[in-house]
Design an enzyme around this catalytic site. Structure first.
Site, PDB file in Angstrom:
ATOM      1  N   ARG A  64      38.114  -2.840 -63.664  1.00 33.95           N
ATOM      2  CA  ARG A  64      37.843  -3.787 -62.578  1.00 33.95           C
ATOM      3  C   ARG A  64      38.580  -5.112 -62.797  1.00 33.95           C
ATOM      4  NH1 ARG A  64      35.488  -9.224 -62.060  1.00 33.95           N
ATOM      5  NH2 ARG A  64      34.724  -9.386 -59.918  1.00 33.95           N
TER       6      ARG A  64
ATOM      7  N   GLY B 156      38.986  -8.974 -60.882  1.00 38.68           N
ATOM      8  CA  GLY B 156      38.460  -9.855 -59.853  1.00 38.68           C
ATOM      9  C   GLY B 156      39.542 -10.694 -59.200  1.00 38.68           C
ATOM     10  N   ASP B 157      39.142 -11.849 -58.698  1.00 41.01           N
ATOM     11  CA  ASP B 157      40.060 -12.667 -57.912  1.00 41.01           C
ATOM     12  C   ASP B 157      40.922 -13.607 -58.749  1.00 41.01           C
ATOM     13  OD1 ASP B 157      37.536 -14.048 -58.435  1.00 41.01           O
ATOM     14  OD2 ASP B 157      38.369 -15.690 -57.270  1.00 41.01           O
TER      15      ASP B 157
ATOM     16  N   GLY C 102      34.237 -12.176 -57.145  1.00 41.02           N
ATOM     17  CA  GLY C 102      35.666 -11.958 -56.998  1.00 41.02           C
ATOM     18  C   GLY C 102      36.049 -11.078 -55.830  1.00 41.02           C
TER      19      GLY C 102
ATOM     20  N   THR D 278      33.987 -17.715 -64.871  1.00 38.78           N
ATOM     21  CA  THR D 278      35.400 -18.067 -64.777  1.00 38.78           C
ATOM     22  C   THR D 278      35.625 -19.545 -65.061  1.00 38.78           C
ATOM     23  OG1 THR D 278      35.629 -16.376 -63.072  1.00 38.78           O
ATOM     24  CG2 THR D 278      37.387 -18.005 -63.218  1.00 38.78           C
TER      25      THR D 278
ATOM     26  N   THR E  12      35.786 -19.606 -58.486  1.00 36.78           N
ATOM     27  CA  THR E  12      34.887 -18.889 -59.377  1.00 36.78           C
ATOM     28  C   THR E  12      33.769 -18.287 -58.544  1.00 36.78           C
ATOM     29  OG1 THR E  12      33.275 -19.116 -61.179  1.00 36.78           O
ATOM     30  CG2 THR E  12      33.685 -21.072 -59.857  1.00 36.78           C
ATOM     31  N   GLY E  13      33.420 -17.049 -58.837  1.00 32.05           N
ATOM     32  CA  GLY E  13      32.338 -16.449 -58.070  1.00 32.05           C
ATOM     33  C   GLY E  13      32.514 -14.960 -57.890  1.00 32.05           C
TER      34      GLY E  13
END
Length: 320
Positions: A212, A214-215, A238, A184, A235-236
């Site tokens: 899918r 993510g965050d 999610g 990200t 970032t990571g």
């Protein structure tokens, strides 16, 4: 004996500040070639240049974070825009978000497939629609109606991303990137008017399927901005950031407990680790803070302020 005749010169509060990231994950000094290291640092420097040019000229935090993220989306080194990873099926599905700390206006897209710069589409959702989040084909239809630059879906791919996808499929160990190399990108800024903004963009996880998300496009999880507290881009992992409401949690700790940006971010990253989540955040605040916090071996990152700070880093042992 201390010389009291000359009072110490107080440190000036930065009039503007910018922090960026290009993803957190398993980056170690022995894991990147010198060429890969140099390309990443050069890309981070270009993104800082883009954002700083806006802020130095008196531009808004919103314009600065969009400019910085566009630079990262256009750089194939990073997993956003041109350079996005492949889904399980072999296509590209991109998410992005942007938020204005002045009004808390926000716009996001999930599963976009044909807009060259998803962060610009996210801003269009904020400014030219009554909605906050658009997804899939609907997001791309809106993008075309707004006259944004369109590209074929394969524009986002690169030979290296295809190699990673083929390697993952050959292993048959799962349906997504088990090494969790989070690519990200994001930017947070403080402008001369004292306003903050945040933007985040991603291609997601290699091999993701079933739509899918993510965050990154989820406000309060991977992206958040509020002039009363701070701006955050994450970032990571999610799913863990969503469960924790990590970005909003940092802002809430600053508002309600009086913690500074570094203390609040460190605490929330600690909580992230407690639920077995990995990753990092960048934060800017109205007091001029521009900080990083992460629990992974590395995070592509950079920051610059009007007080003369200018640095980029990758590994855990570099200044942060």
């Amino acid at each position: 004996m201390t010389d009291m005749s000359t009072p110490p010169v107080p440190q000036a509060t930065p009039r503007w500040a910018l922090a960026i990231h290009g993803g957190a994950g398993s980056m170690r000094r022995d894991g990147l070639t010198p060429e890969q290291d140099a390309k990443a640092r050069a890309g981070l420097e270009r993104a800082l240049d883009a954002g700083v040019a806006v802020l130095e000229s008196g531009g808004s935090a919103m314009d600065a974070v969009e400019a910085a993220v566009i630079a990262l989306e256009n750089d194939p080194t990073f997993n956003a825009g041109h350079g996005a990873v492949y889904t399980f099926e072999g296509s590209h599905s991109l998410d992005a978000a942007i938020m204005d700390g002045t009004t808390r206006a926000a716009g996001a897209v999930a599963g976009s497939g044909t807009t060259r710069n998803p962060v610009t589409l996210a801003r269009a959702v904020m400014e030219h629609s009554p909605h906050v989040l658009l997804a899939g084909e609907g997001a791309d239809i809106f993008s075309r109606e707004q006259g944004l630059e369109q590209v074929p879906n394969d524009y986002f791919g690169t030979p290296e991303r295809k190699r990673q996808w083929e390697e993952l499929k050959a292993k048959k160990t799962g349906w997504y990137d088990v090494d969790l190399k989070y690519g990200t990108v994001g930017a947070v800024a403080l402008d001369m008017e004292g306003h903050v903004a945040a933007a985040t963009s991603t291609g997601g996880l290699t091999g993701k399927r079933w739509g899918r998300i993510g965050d990154s496009p989820v406000f309060g999880a991977g992206t958040y901005a509020d002039d009363r507290a701070c701006a955050v881009s994450a970032t990571g992992a999610g799913e863990a950031f969503i469960r924790l409401g990590a970005a909003h949690e940092i802002a809430a700790r600053m508002r309600f407990t009086g913690e500074n940006a570094q203390a609040a971010a460190d605490h929330v990253i600690g909580e992230l680790g407690a639920i077995k989540g990995d990753g990092g955040v960048i934060v800017t605040a109205p007091d001029g803070s521009a900080i990083f916090a992460f629990n992974t071996p590395g995070m592509y990152r950079g920051r610059a302020t009007s007080a003369g700070v200018r640095e980029v880093g990758i590994y855990d042992d570099e200044a942060r």
